[in-house]
Write an enzyme that holds these catalytic residues in place. Structure first.
Site, PDB file in Angstrom:
ATOM      1  N   ASP A 193     -21.317 -43.402  -9.088  1.00 54.87           N
ATOM      2  CA  ASP A 193     -21.788 -42.634 -10.097  1.00 54.87           C
ATOM      3  C   ASP A 193     -23.140 -43.193  -9.465  1.00 54.87           C
ATOM      4  OD1 ASP A 193     -22.538 -40.559 -12.253  1.00 54.87           O
ATOM      5  OD2 ASP A 193     -20.960 -41.335 -12.521  1.00 54.87           O
ATOM      6  N   HIS A 268     -23.329 -37.180  -9.030  1.00 54.56           N
ATOM      7  CA  HIS A 268     -23.323 -38.450  -9.624  1.00 54.56           C
ATOM      8  C   HIS A 268     -23.579 -39.540  -7.816  1.00 54.56           C
ATOM      9  CE1 HIS A 268     -22.031 -37.302 -13.639  1.00 54.56           C
ATOM     10  NE2 HIS A 268     -21.273 -36.017 -13.379  1.00 54.56           N
ATOM     11  N   GLU A 336     -20.342 -31.742 -12.140  1.00 56.54           N
ATOM     12  CA  GLU A 336     -21.118 -31.945 -13.004  1.00 56.54           C
ATOM     13  C   GLU A 336     -22.398 -32.268 -11.744  1.00 56.54           C
ATOM     14  OE1 GLU A 336     -20.864 -34.211 -17.301  1.00 56.54           O
ATOM     15  OE2 GLU A 336     -21.373 -35.556 -15.490  1.00 56.54           O
TER      16      GLU A 336
END
Length: 764
Positions: A193, A268, A336
């Site tokens: 991440d 990420h 995301e």
């Protein structure tokens, strides 16, 4: 000789079956209530009598694996010795393979004279052992019964997030061992991440030399941490060596748990790109570092989709990952991904043109399809987050539905794709799990033990074929607010026990009160493993409502098997204190203290609730939306703005009016605000207070505007804003608030819309 053995086995099984058939059955339509086993078995029939296991118990076993199970059963019964094994009439505990049973299914038959355990494979015998351990009493005695069991779902998982808080290897093993006792069979490791790269990759050593370490931001909540500066020492983190990974995988395999690695892409990726910045888009003009927090607009730094080197880089990483993890499934993330740089990156735009892609969302679909094809070419299956449904789905991809209640996964189901439900509103265990007054700070409500237990993944409106595509359920233990292994355990347990029931038990077989009894019986297993678990289920939630000039106080606990005792004289509640039965009515200031009790012992934390009184307390709000009554209920909210005592708005302008009931003399109006910098919770930009006697003609009494420094102050705190109105009389007080707009560019959440929270309007 083989024929004689078969005849002997058939005779033995017939004798055991006859013993069970002639016993006195005690059946119940809710038979799982009768045994303290989690997750609840599919069916149980209780019999008279019991069977005692001791060092002299003789076992009939077919193979070495069954012998290891028998050894563990003996140890659990208090006899840590090798089992006596004889295929003769002297054997009283029989392990028998029955290929007619489904994978993971098992049966247990206990009579006063014998025990028969049947399964089709090693996994079934392992799950039978977990049930037997829970059935055993302190003397090594099993109740007589017939138990048949198998899971509802084949995918029963939990995600562990060592990227935000590095979970040490021994803690991962500890959690895996507990998960196995609850018959979970998947552990999803979120290994990469923005906040840390956690797996050693031999070909790219800087991934752990650089990407595994972040700067320290002590005592600052995750969303409020500022990004690193060039040259700032990075000292917090860690990673798993490849030997660590092999140990974790082997340990899990012994417990029939598949460890699923996640290498997140294309977003990420700050930790990876801090180590190898050449794989970011060339238009990135910001310093790329491992992010200590949410990252602000640095979270838009993702892998460059136009750089062929990115795919070689990721494929080389996956080659090592695939060698370390024999799992059927590989998770590639896909969530995301901000397209900020892709929109202006010449390489990405050239890729879109070459591949005839309409927009950047399709570019992500192309990116993920290319990586999924690579993994599928290695004989594995790919799981991705539900953002993959925003463009063309890669062939064969399995979608993990997380947003809201996971409904985006249904877009994949409509195209024939399998899916897993892990809805953030219930299955993200970083959320508050009980009344927030008692909980460590995190964010978002909606994840109590009862909420998790009562979750039904299959919705009534689904087309029939969707249920066949649902592989199972998963809880996610994100670690943004974890700073120790104790924090991780506290958030996981006992909610993970409830998740095991959702994953294992058939639809319609839930009984909350029965589950609590089984949970209570299972808690000693957590304690034996030295697992820290939350007792939030014993804590009290209050609701204080203005009612005809008084305050009505309702107290509740999600456990129906406890009493609530309370005091109003300042003393700590005890077993003999007043019993709460109906809402309490107060017409003046008082400090209410309450706690839950069971069997004469206090079970939960003490709720201390000061009800403060002023000229507006218990009065009415007019011209509002309805929930502003919280502003006049005598209770000041805590620093946790979602504790159900604050009124919130994200509008620019809000107006509500306090009706004092009659013309009243006062000279001061005050109200509470809360600031949570990392969550973009601020004071309003301005406050205007006007007064009237007829609710029609208003006169300005006070107003105030706040500076940007005051509005966007860093930290988490409450404050009381006092407005001097001058001495006078009025019945109505109109309060107008203006929002602060989006967070500024130098904020940790630049551009995010702010919200403001107000509590307890006080008139003096």
């Amino acid at each position: 000789m083989k024929k004689i053995a078969v005849i002997f086995l058939a005779t033995t099984l017939a004798a055991i079956t006859a013993t069970i058939a002639t016993a006195n059955l005690k059946e119940s339509p809710q038979s799982h209530d009768f045994v303290s086993v989690v997750p609840a078995p599919a069916s149980v029939q209780m019999l008279d009598g019991s069977f005692s296991i001791n060092a002299k118990t003789v076992f009939s076993l077919e193979n070495d694996y069954q012998k290891s199970i028998a050894s563990q059963l003996l140890e659990a019964a208090g006899y840590p010795s090798k089992p006596v094994v004889k295929k003769s009439a002297k054997a009283s505990v029989h392990f028998v393979t029955d290929h007619a049973l489904a994978h993971e299914a098992y049966t247990i038959d206990v009579s006063p004279k014998s025990v028969l355990i049947q399964a089709s494979d090693d996994c079934g015998f392992f799950y039978a052992l977990q049930t037997l351990k829970q059935l055993l009493d302190e003397d090594g005695t099993l109740p007589a019964l017939h138990l048949a069991d198998e899971p509802r779902f084949g995918f029963r998982g939990v995600l562990l997030d060592p990227s935000r808080y590095f979970i040490p290897k021994d803690e991962v093993l500890k959690i895996i061992d507990a998960a196995a006792a609850m018959k979970l069979n998947k552990v999803h490791l979120h290994l990469t991440d923005d906040n840390g790269w956690r797996i050693e990759i031999k070909r790219y050593p800087k991934l752990t030399e650089v990407g595994a370490w972040r700067v320290d931001r002590p005592d600052t909540p995750f969303p409020a941490r500022r990004n690193p500066q060039p040259g700032e020492p990075a000292t917090i983190g860690g990673f798993y060596t490849q030997d660590d990974i092999r140990e974790i995988v082997a340990f899990a395999a012994e417990r029939h748990i598949e460890v699923i690695p996640e290498i997140d892409m294309p977003a990420h990726a700050n930790a990876a790109l801090a180590a190898y910045p050449e794989y970011a888009c060339p238009v990135v003009g910001k310093y790329i570092g491992v992010l200590p927090g949410i990252g602000g607009d640095n979270a838009d730094i993702i892998y460059c989709a136009g750089n062929d080197g990115v795919f070689e880089f990721l494929q080389n990483i996956l080659d090592e990952v695939l060698e370390l993890f024999p799992s059927q499934y590989i998770h590639l993330g896909g969530d995301e991904a901000w397209k900020t740089h892709w929109k202006i990156c010449p390489r990405c735009q050239a890729r879109m043109k070459a591949e005839n892609l309409a927009d950047e969302e399709e570019l992500q679909g192309w990116f993920m399809a290319r990586m999924c094809d690579y993994v599928r070419g290695k004989g594995r299956e790919v799981i991705g987050w539900d953002e993959l449904t925003n463009s063309r789905l890669p062939e064969g991809v399995i979608i993990a539905g997380w947003q809201g209640m996971g409904q985006a996964a249904l877009k994949a189901a409509a195209q024939g794709h399998r899916f897993i439900m892990t809805p953030a509103r219930l299955m993200y265990f970083i959320r508050y799990q009980g009344p927030q007054w008692f909980e460590p700070a995190t964010y978002f409500a909606g994840g109590s033990l009862k909420d998790v237990y009562e979750y039904e993944p299959v919705r009534p409106q689904w087309p029939a074929e969707y249920e066949n595509l649902l592989m199972g359920v998963q809880a996610c233990m994100w670690t943004e607010f974890c700073n120790s292994t104790e924090d991780v355990e506290y958030q996981l347990f006992p909610r993970l026990v409830a998740l095991s029931e959702v994953a294992w038990c058939g639809r319609g077989n839930k009984n909350w009160e029965a589950f609590l009894k089984r949970l209570d019986a299972f808690v000693p297993q957590l304690e034996e493993r030295n697992i820290i678990y939350a007792r939030s289920m014993y804590n009290i939630q209050q609701t204080v409502t203005p009612e005809d000039g008084a305050l009505s106080v309702s107290l509740s606990c999600i456990r129906p098997d406890v009493e609530i005792r309370y005091t109003t004289d300042g003393s700590t509640p005890a077993a003999e204190s007043a019993l709460y039965e109906v809402p309490l009515l107060f017409r003046g200031p008082v400090t209410l203290k309450a706690a839950t009790f069971a069997g004469g012992r206090r079970t939960g934390a003490v709720l201390e609730l000061p009800l403060r009184w002023n000229k507006a307390t218990a009065k009415r709000i007019v011209n509002g939306r309805g929930d502003e009554r919280l502003l006049l209920n005598g209770v000041r909210g805590s620093v946790k703005q979602t504790d159900l005592e604050w009124c919130s708005w994200d509008k620019d302008d809000v107006t509500f009016t306090v009706d004092l009931g009659e013309s009243t003399e006062f000279s001061r109006v005050s109200m509470g605000f809360v600031t949570n910098y990392g969550m973009a919770v601020t004071k309003p930009a301005s406050v205007r207070i006007e007064v009237s006697d007829d609710n029609g003609n208003f006169t300005l009494a006070a107003e105030r505007s706040y500076t940007a420094e005051e509005i966007f102050a860093e930290g988490s705190f409450t404050e009381n804003a006092v407005f001097e109105t001058g001495a006078g009389c009025a019945r109505y007080i109109r309060i107008s608030l203006a929002g602060a707009g989006p967070c500024p560019a130098d904020h940790t959440r630049p551009g995010k819309a702010t919200k403001y929270y107000v509590d307890e309007v006080t008139v003096e």
